[in-house]
Design a protein around this motif. Structure first.
Motif, short mmCIF file in Angstrom:
data_model
loop_
_atom_site.label_atom_id
_atom_site.label_comp_id
_atom_site.label_asym_id
_atom_site.label_seq_id
_atom_site.Cartn_x
_atom_site.Cartn_y
_atom_site.Cartn_z
N ILE A 83 -27.29 -33.10 -12.37
CA ILE A 83 -26.51 -31.99 -12.92
C ILE A 83 -25.53 -32.68 -13.88
O ILE A 83 -24.62 -33.38 -13.45
CB ILE A 83 -25.71 -31.22 -11.84
CG1 ILE A 83 -26.58 -30.88 -10.63
CG2 ILE A 83 -25.05 -29.98 -12.44
CD1 ILE A 83 -27.65 -29.85 -10.86
N GLU A 129 -22.70 -32.55 -16.69
CA GLU A 129 -21.70 -31.71 -17.34
C GLU A 129 -21.43 -32.27 -18.72
O GLU A 129 -20.93 -33.38 -18.88
CB GLU A 129 -20.40 -31.62 -16.53
CG GLU A 129 -19.49 -30.54 -17.11
CD GLU A 129 -18.23 -30.29 -16.29
OE1 GLU A 129 -17.66 -29.20 -16.43
OE2 GLU A 129 -17.81 -31.18 -15.53
N ARG A 150 -17.48 -26.77 -22.18
CA ARG A 150 -18.16 -27.51 -21.12
C ARG A 150 -19.30 -26.70 -20.58
O ARG A 150 -19.19 -25.49 -20.44
CB ARG A 150 -17.18 -27.81 -19.98
CG ARG A 150 -16.18 -28.84 -20.38
CD ARG A 150 -15.26 -29.14 -19.23
NE ARG A 150 -14.20 -30.01 -19.71
CZ ARG A 150 -12.99 -30.05 -19.17
NH1 ARG A 150 -12.71 -29.31 -18.13
NH2 ARG A 150 -12.09 -30.87 -19.67
N MET A 151 -20.40 -27.38 -20.28
CA MET A 151 -21.54 -26.67 -19.69
C MET A 151 -22.36 -27.62 -18.83
O MET A 151 -22.35 -28.83 -19.04
CB MET A 151 -22.42 -26.07 -20.78
CG MET A 151 -22.96 -27.09 -21.74
SD MET A 151 -23.24 -26.35 -23.33
CE MET A 151 -23.27 -27.81 -24.34
N ASN A 152 -23.03 -27.04 -17.85
CA ASN A 152 -23.85 -27.85 -16.96
C ASN A 152 -25.31 -27.72 -17.33
O ASN A 152 -25.80 -26.63 -17.59
CB ASN A 152 -23.65 -27.40 -15.51
CG ASN A 152 -22.46 -28.08 -14.87
OD1 ASN A 152 -22.09 -29.18 -15.27
ND2 ASN A 152 -21.87 -27.44 -13.89
N THR A 163 -23.85 -35.37 -11.50
CA THR A 163 -24.04 -35.29 -10.04
C THR A 163 -25.52 -35.53 -9.75
O THR A 163 -26.38 -34.98 -10.42
CB THR A 163 -23.62 -33.88 -9.56
OG1 THR A 163 -22.32 -33.60 -10.05
CG2 THR A 163 -23.62 -33.81 -8.04
#
Ligand code: NAG
Ligand code: NAG
Ligand code: NAG
Ligand code: NAG
Ligand code: NAG
Length: 188
Positions: free
Chosen positions: A70, A72, A116-118, A51
């Motif tokens: 951002i 992911e 999953r991580m941002n 993003t």
């Protein structure tokens, strides 16, 4: 030879045949187990989505861009045991120049799961010296960036077998400067 003796011998042979078949069967089961469950595979990492926030750029004058991404990140672990990885950084490059980095905090991907991580990365062209190349890209309306990361860690099987593994991420993204959307995301 007596008929009954012949019969006994045949029964014995049948018995041996069963034992051998049993051993072969067990060996196959153990082999399959060793080759699937116990085989440690390298986990993979890729960008699932990106993003774009607070993008600003100018292709004229001194060309420049800056934005916040951002990202992911998905860490896929196909092993029958968890993959625990250490703190590291996700780097964003433009050509071969690093234009931003973000922190990946240590975590783990559970057995046969995707973690999953941002990760937030502030990107700026201040280190880019190739002004002409930058101007050309910005004028075209899209900007190509690369996101890389190396997640070093350990895969643990059944609490006893441990092996060091590194998940490598290498993804190319195309940022549309008008819509602020990431239109192409390709991972190695
Ligand atoms: C882009 O740079 C040009 C030349 O320096 C300047 O005239 C213009 O106002 C700038 N545009 C933006 C949106 O900052
Ligand atoms: C990993 O990062 C976290 C958060 O920034 C920090 O608190 C921790 O001390 C780091 N651990 C190591 C081993 O560097
Ligand atoms: C990461 O951020 C995106 C967009 O803000 C959100 O849709 C997604 O659920 C977040 N993922 C995680 C794992 O927090
Ligand atoms: C990211 O940048 C840091 C600092 O320049 C570097 O040590 C690290 O190797 C880079 N990571 C990757 C995956 O290239
Ligand atoms: C990422 O992949 C590209 C294309 O295959 C390659 O040229 C580049 O060296 C890779 N970068 C890293 C850090 O592995």
């Amino acid at each position: 030879m007596l008929e009954s003796e012949k019969y006994k011998r045949m029964q014995n042979m049948k018995c041996y045949a069963y034992i051998i078949a049993g051993v072969v069967f067990q060996t196959i089961i153990i082999l399959v187990f060793a080759l699937t469950v116990m085989r440690i595979k390298t986990p993979s990492a890729r960008l699932r989505s990106v993003t774009v926030q607070s993008l600003n750029y100018n292709a004229s004058g001194v060309p420049h861009f800056n934005m916040r991404l951002i990202m992911e990140i998905a860490v896929k672990n196909k092993n029958f045991g968890h993959f625990r990885f250490d703190n590291t950084t996700a780097n964003v490059t433009f050509g071969s120049v690093m234009v931003g980095d973000g922190e990946i905090v240590k975590s783990r991907a559970r057995a046969r799961k995707t973690k999953r991580m941002n990760v937030t990365v502030d990107v700026s062209s201040s280190a880019v010296s190739d002004e002409d190349g930058l101007r050309t890209q910005l004028s075209s309306g899209t900007l190509t960036l690369t996101g890389v990361a190396r997640l070093r860690g350990k895969v643990t099987l059944m609490k006893l077998m441990k092996k060091r593994k590194t998940a490598e991420m290498n993804c190319t993204m195309t940022v549309n400067l008008n819509s602020h959307a990431v239109q192409d995301l390709d991972c190695e």
